[in-house]
Design a protein around this motif. Sequence first.
Motif, PDB file in Angstrom:
ATOM      1  N   UNK A 174       0.845  -1.210   0.000  1.00  0.00           N
ATOM      2  CA  UNK A 174       0.000   0.000   0.000  1.00  0.00           C
ATOM      3  C   UNK A 174       0.875   1.253   0.000  1.00  0.00           C
ATOM      4  N   UNK A 175       1.964   1.208   0.791  1.00  0.00           N
ATOM      5  CA  UNK A 175       2.879   2.360   0.825  1.00  0.00           C
ATOM      6  C   UNK A 175       3.519   2.564  -0.550  1.00  0.00           C
ATOM      7  N   UNK A 176       3.844   1.454  -1.218  1.00  0.00           N
ATOM      8  CA  UNK A 176       4.404   1.544  -2.573  1.00  0.00           C
ATOM      9  C   UNK A 176       3.409   2.165  -3.541  1.00  0.00           C
ATOM     10  N   UNK A 177       2.141   1.766  -3.413  1.00  0.00           N
ATOM     11  CA  UNK A 177       1.091   2.338  -4.278  1.00  0.00           C
ATOM     12  C   UNK A 177       0.950   3.835  -4.017  1.00  0.00           C
ATOM     13  N   UNK A 178       1.038   4.209  -2.736  1.00  0.00           N
ATOM     14  CA  UNK A 178       0.894   5.626  -2.383  1.00  0.00           C
ATOM     15  C   UNK A 178       2.041   6.451  -2.968  1.00  0.00           C
ATOM     16  N   UNK A 179       3.251   5.915  -2.849  1.00  0.00           N
ATOM     17  CA  UNK A 179       4.419   6.632  -3.374  1.00  0.00           C
ATOM     18  C   UNK A 179       4.328   6.783  -4.897  1.00  0.00           C
ATOM     19  N   UNK A 180       3.694   5.792  -5.537  1.00  0.00           N
ATOM     20  CA  UNK A 180       3.564   5.837  -7.006  1.00  0.00           C
ATOM     21  C   UNK A 180       2.593   6.922  -7.459  1.00  0.00           C
ATOM     22  N   UNK A 181       1.764   7.450  -6.544  1.00  0.00           N
ATOM     23  CA  UNK A 181       0.813   8.497  -6.969  1.00  0.00           C
ATOM     24  C   UNK A 181       1.488   9.868  -7.086  1.00  0.00           C
ATOM     25  N   UNK A 182       2.719   9.987  -6.568  1.00  0.00           N
ATOM     26  CA  UNK A 182       3.412  11.283  -6.626  1.00  0.00           C
ATOM     27  C   UNK A 182       3.668  11.649  -8.090  1.00  0.00           C
ATOM     28  N   UNK A 183       3.389  12.884  -8.428  1.00  0.00           N
ATOM     29  CA  UNK A 183       3.629  13.351  -9.805  1.00  0.00           C
ATOM     30  C   UNK A 183       2.366  13.929 -10.414  1.00  0.00           C
ATOM     31  N   UNK A 184       2.391  14.093 -11.728  1.00  0.00           N
ATOM     32  CA  UNK A 184       1.210  14.638 -12.395  1.00  0.00           C
ATOM     33  C   UNK A 184       0.181  13.544 -12.617  1.00  0.00           C
ATOM     34  N   UNK A 185      -1.099  13.911 -12.472  1.00  0.00           N
ATOM     35  CA  UNK A 185      -2.180  12.947 -12.679  1.00  0.00           C
ATOM     36  C   UNK A 185      -2.168  12.446 -14.130  1.00  0.00           C
ATOM     37  N   UNK A 187      -4.515  11.439 -16.143  1.00  0.00           N
ATOM     38  CA  UNK A 187      -5.578  11.863 -17.070  1.00  0.00           C
ATOM     39  C   UNK A 187      -5.667  13.386 -17.155  1.00  0.00           C
ATOM     40  N   UNK A 188      -5.709  14.048 -15.996  1.00  0.00           N
ATOM     41  CA  UNK A 188      -5.947  15.503 -15.994  1.00  0.00           C
ATOM     42  C   UNK A 188      -4.659  16.340 -15.916  1.00  0.00           C
ATOM     43  N   UNK A 189      -3.544  15.729 -15.587  1.00  0.00           N
ATOM     44  CA  UNK A 189      -2.282  16.463 -15.510  1.00  0.00           C
ATOM     45  C   UNK A 189      -2.181  17.402 -14.320  1.00  0.00           C
ATOM     46  N   UNK A 190      -3.018  17.199 -13.314  1.00  0.00           N
ATOM     47  CA  UNK A 190      -2.928  18.046 -12.108  1.00  0.00           C
ATOM     48  C   UNK A 190      -1.881  17.460 -11.141  1.00  0.00           C
ATOM     49  N   UNK A 191      -1.457  18.292 -10.196  1.00  0.00           N
ATOM     50  CA  UNK A 191      -0.401  17.856  -9.262  1.00  0.00           C
ATOM     51  C   UNK A 191      -0.939  16.932  -8.177  1.00  0.00           C
ATOM     52  N   UNK A 192      -0.115  15.902  -7.870  1.00  0.00           N
ATOM     53  CA  UNK A 192      -0.449  15.031  -6.734  1.00  0.00           C
ATOM     54  C   UNK A 192       0.803  14.881  -5.872  1.00  0.00           C
ATOM     55  N   UNK A 193       0.748  15.378  -4.666  1.00  0.00           N
ATOM     56  CA  UNK A 193       1.849  15.287  -3.685  1.00  0.00           C
ATOM     57  C   UNK A 193       3.181  15.776  -4.264  1.00  0.00           C
ATOM     58  N   UNK A 194       3.155  16.804  -5.087  1.00  0.00           N
ATOM     59  CA  UNK A 194       4.426  17.315  -5.625  1.00  0.00           C
ATOM     60  C   UNK A 194       4.996  18.427  -4.747  1.00  0.00           C
ATOM     61  N   UNK A 200       9.477  16.748  -8.626  1.00  0.00           N
ATOM     62  CA  UNK A 200       8.570  15.647  -8.280  1.00  0.00           C
ATOM     63  C   UNK A 200       7.421  15.492  -9.266  1.00  0.00           C
ATOM     64  N   UNK A 201       7.366  16.373 -10.264  1.00  0.00           N
ATOM     65  CA  UNK A 201       6.220  16.318 -11.177  1.00  0.00           C
ATOM     66  C   UNK A 201       6.220  15.056 -12.040  1.00  0.00           C
ATOM     67  N   UNK A 202       7.396  14.536 -12.343  1.00  0.00           N
ATOM     68  CA  UNK A 202       7.471  13.301 -13.131  1.00  0.00           C
ATOM     69  C   UNK A 202       7.417  12.059 -12.256  1.00  0.00           C
ATOM     70  N   UNK A 203       7.130  12.229 -10.985  1.00  0.00           N
ATOM     71  CA  UNK A 203       7.132  11.100 -10.050  1.00  0.00           C
ATOM     72  C   UNK A 203       8.537  10.860  -9.537  1.00  0.00           C
ATOM     73  N   UNK A 204       8.660  10.012  -8.524  1.00  0.00           N
ATOM     74  CA  UNK A 204       9.980   9.725  -7.971  1.00  0.00           C
ATOM     75  C   UNK A 204      10.717   8.771  -8.902  1.00  0.00           C
ATOM     76  N   UNK A 205      12.024   9.008  -8.998  1.00  0.00           N
ATOM     77  CA  UNK A 205      12.830   8.170  -9.884  1.00  0.00           C
ATOM     78  C   UNK A 205      12.881   6.726  -9.363  1.00  0.00           C
ATOM     79  N   UNK A 206      12.603   5.800 -10.259  1.00  0.00           N
ATOM     80  CA  UNK A 206      12.532   4.384  -9.889  1.00  0.00           C
ATOM     81  C   UNK A 206      13.857   3.875  -9.311  1.00  0.00           C
ATOM     82  N   UNK A 207      14.971   4.263  -9.937  1.00  0.00           N
ATOM     83  CA  UNK A 207      16.275   3.759  -9.490  1.00  0.00           C
ATOM     84  C   UNK A 207      16.594   4.312  -8.091  1.00  0.00           C
ATOM     85  N   UNK A 208      16.243   5.587  -7.868  1.00  0.00           N
ATOM     86  CA  UNK A 208      16.509   6.185  -6.559  1.00  0.00           C
ATOM     87  C   UNK A 208      15.712   5.441  -5.472  1.00  0.00           C
TER      88      UNK A 208
END
Lengths: 506, 163
Positions: A174-185, A187-194, A200-208
């Motif tokens: 669940x925490x992984x799913x939550x972290x994956x929501x960071x970035x632009x939405x 469908x609508x391109x609005x900010x989520x937890x940025x 942070x707009x492109x989401x957190x870097x996977x390798x990091x």
Amino acid sequence: MSFLDSIAAGLSVVANFEAFLALFAGIIIGVIGGAIPGMSATMAVALTLPFTFSLTPITGILLLLGVYKGGIFGGSIPAILIKTPGTPASSATILDGYPLAEKGEAGRALGMALWASCTADLISNLALILFAGWLASFALNFGPPEFFALILFSLTIIAGVSGESLLRGGLSAILGLLLATIGLDLVYGTNRFTFGNPNMMGGLNFIAVLIGLFAIPEIIAMAWNPTAHIGKTRKLGAKWVTLKDYFASFKSIVRGSLIGVFMGSIPGIGAAPSAFLSYSEARRKSPNKEKFGTGEIEGVAASEAGNNGVAGATLIPLLALGVPGDVITAIILGAFMIHGLQPGPMMFVLNVDIIYGLFIGLIVSSVFLFFIGSVAIRGFKYVADVPKRILMPAVLVLCVFGVFAVNNNLFDVAVMFAMGWVGYAMMRHRIPPAPFLIAFILGPLLEDNFRQSMLMSGSDFAVLFRGPITWFFWTAAIVTVIAISRSAFASRRKIVAAVQEEQRNG
Amino acid sequence: MTSKSLQLRLGVTACVFALFLVVFAIPQFVSAPSNVGKIILSPLFWPYTIAGLTCLIGLLLILGWWRTVEDGVVLEEPSENRPAAIARLFGLAVIMIAMVWLLPVLGMVWTCMLAFVASAVLVQTRHPKIALICAVLVPLALYVFFAHVAGVAIPQGEFVRLP
């Protein structure tokens, strides 16, 4: 395209010195990484990933697959010699491997581990070649609702089998799913937890996130207890494995390989349960079952066949469906993405040369593993003697360079350190990191396919149950949840009974 | 900390965190257009679903704690000297923060050399000379690979620049 055409296309990308050198080097790195207790095959793959950026996709992915294959075998070396599995997959190898080492037959046990590993690896690779294409052609019929059901099914398995506690695994996912929501939405391109930060707009870097979760917590754990790793290394002994030993265990090796192939092809099961199942089946069928656990060579063969049989099969769901079979294939999925490739059914249409190039490389990897493994067994002493209190600072520096190199962005280094402390907190609270990472990767796919399904159906949930494929995955998901819950309740009842028994006995 | 108390600690934390998400974090940090017709398609739907699932797992963990029999097995990781261990953790956190702060100022190679030495001292290495040699060679080797082979623009800092 015929099978021969596909092979020719594969050879055109893989038949060069660089590709095979990368595979060879990967196996060496993997064996060393797997053989160092506390390093693990997962960390070795994660740390090698940044070195693939400058390579061609096929060379880079072969390097990582080499590390994966080498790491799984490498884990058996400390399991046998110092009773410390280099990877969780090698836990079952301890049961008979260490008693053999205590009898002065460590060389024999390691030799059998190598032979069983190579045989299982070859069988697993052949299974991959046979089944991945078939599954991919079937998956071409999948639309967003089918993919949503498939990913949901994968998540239920991953959350359920990745740790000692179902709920802690679920919390991690669940925490992984939550972290994956960071970035632009999506469908609508609005900010989520940025938090207004453009990084942070492109989401957190996977390798990091990956290196933060798997490598940094080990460094922090070393700071907590710098002497936890100190142990004793054993001598190999004069006795070596013979062809007679090998053929006496051949049935168990093939059975273990097939168990590994079956369990590896189901996302999330992983190598450790497969090794234990293979071991218990070998013991059940063996005429020497009373000798298992006291240094029976067939036990080593069965457990190593079980864990190596998984290595090729975990690539079946990865290549055919784009769903990682375990945490290492999740990292390899990231490598595909970094190189601009999207594993899944369309890859068998668009990048058939890369797919068959990988198949050829994997077959060759079994041969390389045999030779490198033979040398590694004798050279383990030097690997075991690498001072951990120098290795860990080196890993820290390697992490910084590797994470920075992905996007040339110092922000990613800060994310890695932050995730490292999150990973350490999870480690201290017995929360497994694997479901976190896999949910972090699958989260956007799950949400994307869900919302696409809703868009195409006018928000009608019935679309998620629209045909036999979705019914199959929903049923499989429900059956899995019931099976996992039953097993959790059964183990809880056992613990309660044991505690009550202990209390009665005073 | 026993297995039972861990269940409670995680359960309560998960519930509080879910409440924090629902009451503060999602309304504050997730923006959604006002004209979204159906809640399912809103950017808020997924975070709220995840918050709900977090709460559910938290409640199940608390339920698990309530029904679990105390086995008395302590889960704490062993450390000979707990205050010293905590001090080392604090020291490593300082090293990490200093690295992030110094990377653009000193450059990656020099910062990593200092971090290597500091972390080797922190974990009390028994091979200080080898650690010092590695502290110089490892960042330099990585610099050569990433800057000259992989073509990555490694930060050089404001003082000493490498070729």
